[in-house]
Design a protein around this motif. Structure first.
Motif, mmCIF file in Angstrom:
data_model
loop_
_atom_site.group_PDB
_atom_site.id
_atom_site.type_symbol
_atom_site.label_atom_id
_atom_site.label_comp_id
_atom_site.label_asym_id
_atom_site.label_seq_id
_atom_site.Cartn_x
_atom_site.Cartn_y
_atom_site.Cartn_z
ATOM 1 N N PHE A 111 0.825 -1.208 0.000
ATOM 2 C CA PHE A 111 0.000 0.000 0.000
ATOM 3 C C PHE A 111 0.860 1.259 0.000
ATOM 4 O O PHE A 111 0.523 2.245 0.634
ATOM 5 C CB PHE A 111 -0.935 0.004 1.216
ATOM 6 N N ASP A 112 1.979 1.231 -0.725
ATOM 7 C CA ASP A 112 2.861 2.390 -0.722
ATOM 8 C C ASP A 112 2.181 3.645 -1.261
ATOM 9 O O ASP A 112 2.522 4.755 -0.875
ATOM 10 C CB ASP A 112 4.154 2.107 -1.480
ATOM 11 N N SER A 113 1.180 3.502 -2.119
ATOM 12 C CA SER A 113 0.512 4.690 -2.654
ATOM 13 C C SER A 113 -0.224 5.472 -1.575
ATOM 14 O O SER A 113 -0.511 6.657 -1.746
ATOM 15 C CB SER A 113 -0.454 4.311 -3.779
ATOM 16 N N LEU A 114 -0.525 4.834 -0.445
ATOM 17 C CA LEU A 114 -1.185 5.551 0.646
ATOM 18 C C LEU A 114 -0.281 6.631 1.228
ATOM 19 O O LEU A 114 -0.750 7.552 1.876
ATOM 20 C CB LEU A 114 -1.577 4.583 1.768
ATOM 21 N N PHE A 115 1.024 6.490 1.011
ATOM 22 C CA PHE A 115 1.968 7.416 1.612
ATOM 23 C C PHE A 115 2.364 8.559 0.685
ATOM 24 O O PHE A 115 3.245 9.334 0.997
ATOM 25 C CB PHE A 115 3.195 6.647 2.119
ATOM 26 N N VAL A 116 1.708 8.656 -0.452
ATOM 27 C CA VAL A 116 1.856 9.827 -1.311
ATOM 28 C C VAL A 116 1.053 10.936 -0.648
ATOM 29 O O VAL A 116 -0.095 10.717 -0.245
ATOM 30 C CB VAL A 116 1.335 9.522 -2.734
ATOM 31 N N LEU A 117 1.650 12.111 -0.489
ATOM 32 C CA LEU A 117 1.049 13.190 0.295
ATOM 33 C C LEU A 117 -0.405 13.477 -0.064
ATOM 34 O O LEU A 117 -1.264 13.539 0.808
ATOM 35 C CB LEU A 117 1.892 14.457 0.190
ATOM 36 N N LYS A 118 -0.718 13.627 -1.362
ATOM 37 C CA LYS A 118 -2.088 13.987 -1.739
ATOM 38 C C LYS A 118 -3.073 12.858 -1.441
ATOM 39 O O LYS A 118 -4.219 13.103 -1.104
ATOM 40 C CB LYS A 118 -2.168 14.419 -3.198
ATOM 41 N N VAL A 119 -2.623 11.606 -1.549
ATOM 42 C CA VAL A 119 -3.496 10.473 -1.243
ATOM 43 C C VAL A 119 -3.727 10.398 0.264
ATOM 44 O O VAL A 119 -4.853 10.268 0.727
ATOM 45 C CB VAL A 119 -2.908 9.152 -1.783
ATOM 46 N N ALA A 120 -2.642 10.488 1.028
ATOM 47 C CA ALA A 120 -2.743 10.426 2.489
ATOM 48 C C ALA A 120 -3.669 11.516 3.013
ATOM 49 O O ALA A 120 -4.536 11.262 3.855
ATOM 50 C CB ALA A 120 -1.362 10.543 3.124
#
Length: 159
Positions: A111-120
């Motif tokens: 779930f690395d995409s969860l840690f993209v600022l805009k996603v988080a």
């Protein structure tokens, strides 16, 4: 303790997010990346086609959740399929709607995409809080030495 505290809560039926709500979140979060909006809409459509009733997805085995069924045990290559590619949607359901994902599924996903600022930010994740927590978990010795030996109750030789 009251009698109500002893009665278990009835199981809440797991349902899909309202379609327009999720797609609005996707459009707003990925407004600068039309290809991401398109792929997420495609993956969501495919997931909904396979599991129109979300409860049925939860009944399926882990290998189906990870789209590893029908593969050789250690076959290399990227996982593809309606369940695996719907990971961002399932994360949205979990974080925004409180749908609990099984630990075995969660721990087998990336779930690395969860840690993209805009996603988080769109999911209500506080990345600074997560960073401080992981620093405390990963570096407990640094925390103890910064606090000094008196806070541990140990003599300086053991701190």
């Amino acid at each position: 303790m009251t009698a109500l505290a002893l009665v278990p809560e009835p199981a809440r039926r797991r349902c899909h997010a309202p379609r327009e709500e999720y797609l609005a979140w996707v459009r707003s979060t990925f407004s600068d990346a039309p290809a991401s909006v398109k792929s997420r809409r495609y993956f969501d459509n495919r997931f909904l086609k396979h599991w129109p009733d979300l409860e049925h997805w939860f009944v399926d085995p882990l290998l189906v959740h990870l789209d590893l069924h029908g593969r050789v045990a250690h076959e290399p290559g990227k996982r593809i399929g309606p369940s695996y590619e719907a990971g961002p949607y399932l994360a949205y359901l979990s974080l925004v709607h409180g749908i609990r994902l099984d630990a075995d599924y969660f721990l087998n996903r990336n779930f690395d995409s969860l840690f993209v600022l805009k996603v988080a930010a769109g999911l209500g994740l506080d990345l600074d809080l997560l960073d401080s927590f992981s620093a405390r978990v990963l570096h407990p010795a640094a925390r103890l030495s910064a606090a000094g030996p008196s806070s541990t109750g140990l003599s300086p030789a053991f701190s």
